[in-house]
Design an enzyme around this catalytic site. Structure first.
Site, short mmCIF file in Angstrom:
data_model
loop_
_atom_site.label_atom_id
_atom_site.label_comp_id
_atom_site.label_asym_id
_atom_site.label_seq_id
_atom_site.Cartn_x
_atom_site.Cartn_y
_atom_site.Cartn_z
N ARG A 23 0.82 -1.21 0.00
CA ARG A 23 0.00 0.00 0.00
C ARG A 23 0.85 1.26 0.00
NH1 ARG A 23 -5.74 -0.46 1.28
NH2 ARG A 23 -6.24 -2.59 0.73
N ARG A 27 -3.38 6.21 0.91
CA ARG A 27 -3.94 7.34 1.67
C ARG A 27 -3.02 8.00 2.68
NH1 ARG A 27 -9.47 4.70 3.62
NH2 ARG A 27 -8.15 2.84 3.54
N ARG A 36 -6.90 12.25 -4.92
CA ARG A 36 -8.13 11.55 -4.58
C ARG A 36 -9.27 12.53 -4.31
NH1 ARG A 36 -11.94 9.49 -3.60
NH2 ARG A 36 -12.44 7.71 -2.28
N ASP A 72 -6.76 -2.28 -7.57
CA ASP A 72 -7.31 -2.91 -6.38
C ASP A 72 -7.53 -4.38 -6.70
OD1 ASP A 72 -8.49 -2.15 -3.60
OD2 ASP A 72 -9.91 -3.57 -4.44
N TYR A 145 -15.39 -10.91 -0.53
CA TYR A 145 -16.09 -9.65 -0.85
C TYR A 145 -17.31 -9.89 -1.74
CZ TYR A 145 -12.13 -7.25 1.21
OH TYR A 145 -11.18 -6.81 2.10
O1 1CP Z 1 0.43 0.68 -3.07
C1 1CP Z 1 -0.47 -0.14 -3.15
O2 1CP Z 1 -0.34 -1.28 -2.67
C2 1CP Z 1 -1.74 0.33 -3.80
C3 1CP Z 1 -2.54 -0.60 -4.59
C4 1CP Z 1 -3.59 -1.40 -3.78
C5 1CP Z 1 -3.51 -2.77 -3.45
C6 1CP Z 1 -2.33 -3.69 -3.66
C7 1CP Z 1 -4.85 -0.94 -3.34
C8 1CP Z 1 -5.34 0.44 -3.47
N1 1CP Z 1 -5.56 -1.99 -2.83
C9 1CP Z 1 -4.75 -3.12 -2.87
C10 1CP Z 1 -5.08 -4.48 -2.49
C11 1CP Z 1 -6.29 -4.75 -1.67
N2 1CP Z 1 -7.53 -4.15 -1.73
C12 1CP Z 1 -6.37 -5.80 -0.75
C13 1CP Z 1 -5.26 -6.80 -0.50
C14 1CP Z 1 -4.21 -6.23 0.38
C15 1CP Z 1 -4.57 -6.04 1.82
O3 1CP Z 1 -4.95 -7.02 2.47
O4 1CP Z 1 -4.42 -4.92 2.29
C16 1CP Z 1 -7.66 -5.79 -0.19
C17 1CP Z 1 -8.20 -6.73 0.86
C18 1CP Z 1 -8.38 -4.75 -0.83
C19 1CP Z 1 -9.80 -4.40 -0.61
C20 1CP Z 1 -9.93 -2.96 -0.29
N3 1CP Z 1 -9.88 -1.97 -1.24
C21 1CP Z 1 -10.01 -2.35 0.97
C22 1CP Z 1 -10.10 -3.08 2.30
C23 1CP Z 1 -11.55 -3.14 2.68
C24 1CP Z 1 -11.94 -4.03 3.84
O5 1CP Z 1 -12.59 -3.49 4.73
O6 1CP Z 1 -11.66 -5.23 3.83
C25 1CP Z 1 -10.04 -0.96 0.76
C26 1CP Z 1 -10.16 0.12 1.78
C27 1CP Z 1 -9.97 -0.75 -0.64
C28 1CP Z 1 -9.93 0.55 -1.36
C29 1CP Z 1 -8.54 0.96 -1.71
N4 1CP Z 1 -7.69 0.20 -2.48
C30 1CP Z 1 -6.50 0.88 -2.65
C31 1CP Z 1 -6.62 2.14 -1.96
C32 1CP Z 1 -5.56 3.21 -1.92
C33 1CP Z 1 -7.89 2.18 -1.37
C34 1CP Z 1 -8.50 3.33 -0.58
C35 1CP Z 1 -9.50 4.01 -1.44
C36 1CP Z 1 -9.57 5.48 -1.25
O7 1CP Z 1 -8.65 6.21 -1.67
O8 1CP Z 1 -10.58 5.94 -0.71
#
Ligand code: 1CP
Length: 345
Positions: A23, A27, A36, A72, A145
């Site tokens: 990540r 954020r 964003r 994502d 999901y």
């Molecule tokens: O630098 C990076 O790694 C950015 C790319 C990235 C990756 C690899 C994002 C951007 N998401 C992910 C993978 C991801 N997404 C996973 C696997 C990794 C982990 O376990 O952390 C998972 C479970 C998700 C699902 C997801 N997408 C969540 C978690 C939700 C939950 O409650 O389970 C969230 C918050 C997102 C949205 C998201 N994805 C990425 C970002 C920067 C965001 C935030 C969105 C925003 O800016 O509002």
């Protein structure tokens, strides 16, 4: 350009550990939040210029040895005909609960899954020499999901489907594996130099369940990538109990969370397998001297084989970018072979 990341991923016990951060595009970075504020999350993912820009942001701040594609795990799923929104985590308009819904999913052509992501990959490769990691979600975690409809602590609806209608669950996992194979092969063809499979929720499974509902699809995906020759990375979180099963995955790199030190994990894995991790993401909130002691402890525990330094899971949105900068510098200035000599003296 540094090939440290790719050398370590292929199993070389490098003198300095390569470092990147899960990540790292996200954020906690003010420059991400600024973009964003102007665009919703799907627009960032689906506009190649913007996805490339967000991928490059952390590389301008820190001397990272790898970039990770900004996308994502849910990015390829709308190609199945599923409607997904982000608030901020994924929300599925009509959760998949029946065999009829599974059979009704579209089978897209590989080129149509996420063309914008492939263009982002090409742009990133043209803009930087830093190796680029592509990624996808593992079928079990994607199904969490898709069936639940949103993030959850226990994914009760999905884990009930696995018990009440195991054939429906397996069919869904197969469809997700087919999609993921096509999506990841496209990423590699577009220029991704390594691939990480995120199985964030696999730790919820017992080893017996993992062997039925996760190992077959994960193995099929990872084997399909074998001929590409790019290093394959797999992560499951909270998965110490799964180590015997994870040892069977065809991967070059196993990424592990912070709960178990790397030397103990290494003892459970095939010889020569690179380990990635495993600083506790909350260590970035500690006083600087405590943080750096934890970094040193991770490096010491990782010294007996190939190691890619990373956090044990994604960086938290409230983390101070300066703390990550201090971690990167500490890893860069540490000679792992000297650590080893000292440890053995
Ligand atoms: O630098 C990076 O790694 C950015 C790319 C990235 C990756 C690899 C994002 C951007 N998401 C992910 C993978 C991801 N997404 C996973 C696997 C990794 C982990 O376990 O952390 C998972 C479970 C998700 C699902 C997801 N997408 C969540 C978690 C939700 C939950 O409650 O389970 C969230 C918050 C997102 C949205 C998201 N994805 C990425 C970002 C920067 C965001 C935030 C969105 C925003 O800016 O509002």
């Amino acid at each position: 350009m540094s090939d440290l990341f790719l050398r370590a991923a292929r199993g070389e016990n490098t003198a300095v550990a390569p470092v990147w951060c899960m990540r790292q595009a996200g954020r906690y970075l003010p420059e991400y939040r600024a973009l964003r504020a102007q665009h919703d999350f799907w627009t960032l993912c689906r506009t190649p210029e913007l996805a490339a820009e967000v991928t490059l942001q952390p590389l301008r701040r820190f001397e990272m040895d790898a970039a990770i594609l900004f996308a994502d795990i849910m990015t390829p799923l709308p190609a199945l005909g599923v409607d997904i929104d982000f608030r901020p985590g994924p929300v599925v308009a009509e959760p998949i609960r029946t065999l009829a819904q599974v059979e009704g999913l579209t089978t897209p052509d590989a080129k149509d899954i996420a063309p914008f992501t492939m263009e982002a990959i090409q742009r990133i490769r043209a803009a930087t020499d830093t190796p680029l990691i592509g990624f996808g979600g593992a079928p079990f975690t994607l199904a969490c999901y898709l069936v639940e409809g949103k993030g959850s602590k226990d994914y009760g609806a999905w884990r009930t489907m696995m018990r009440a209608e195991p054939e429906t669950a397996e069919r869904l996992l197969e469809r997700l594996a087919d999609l993921t194979i096509a999506y990841l092969l496209e990423q590699v063809a577009s220029g991704a130099q390594a691939v990480q499979l995120f199985d964030s929720w696999a730790g919820l499974l017992s080893e017996t369940q993992y062997r039925r509902f996760a190992l077959p699809a994960n193995t099929r995906i990872l084997k399909a990538l074998e001929a590409c020759g790019v290093p394959r990375i797999y992560i499951a979180v909270d998965a110490w109990h799964l180590m015997p099963a994870l040892a069977e995955l065809p991967v070059e790199v196993l990424s592990v969370d912070w709960r178990v030190p790397l030397d103990r994990v290494r003892a459970t894995q095939p010889a020569g397998r690179c380990l990635q991790g495993n600083l506790d993401p909350t260590a970035l909130f500690a006083p600087r001297n405590v943080l750096l002691e934890e970094v040193d402890a991770v490096l010491r525990a990782g010294k007996d084989g190939a190691h890619i330094f990373n956090l044990g899971h994604g960086i938290l949105p409230g983390a101070d970018p300066e703390a990550l900068g201090a971690v990167v510098r500490r890893v860069r200035e540490t000679d792992r072979h000297a650590l080893k000599a000292k440890g053995e003296a």
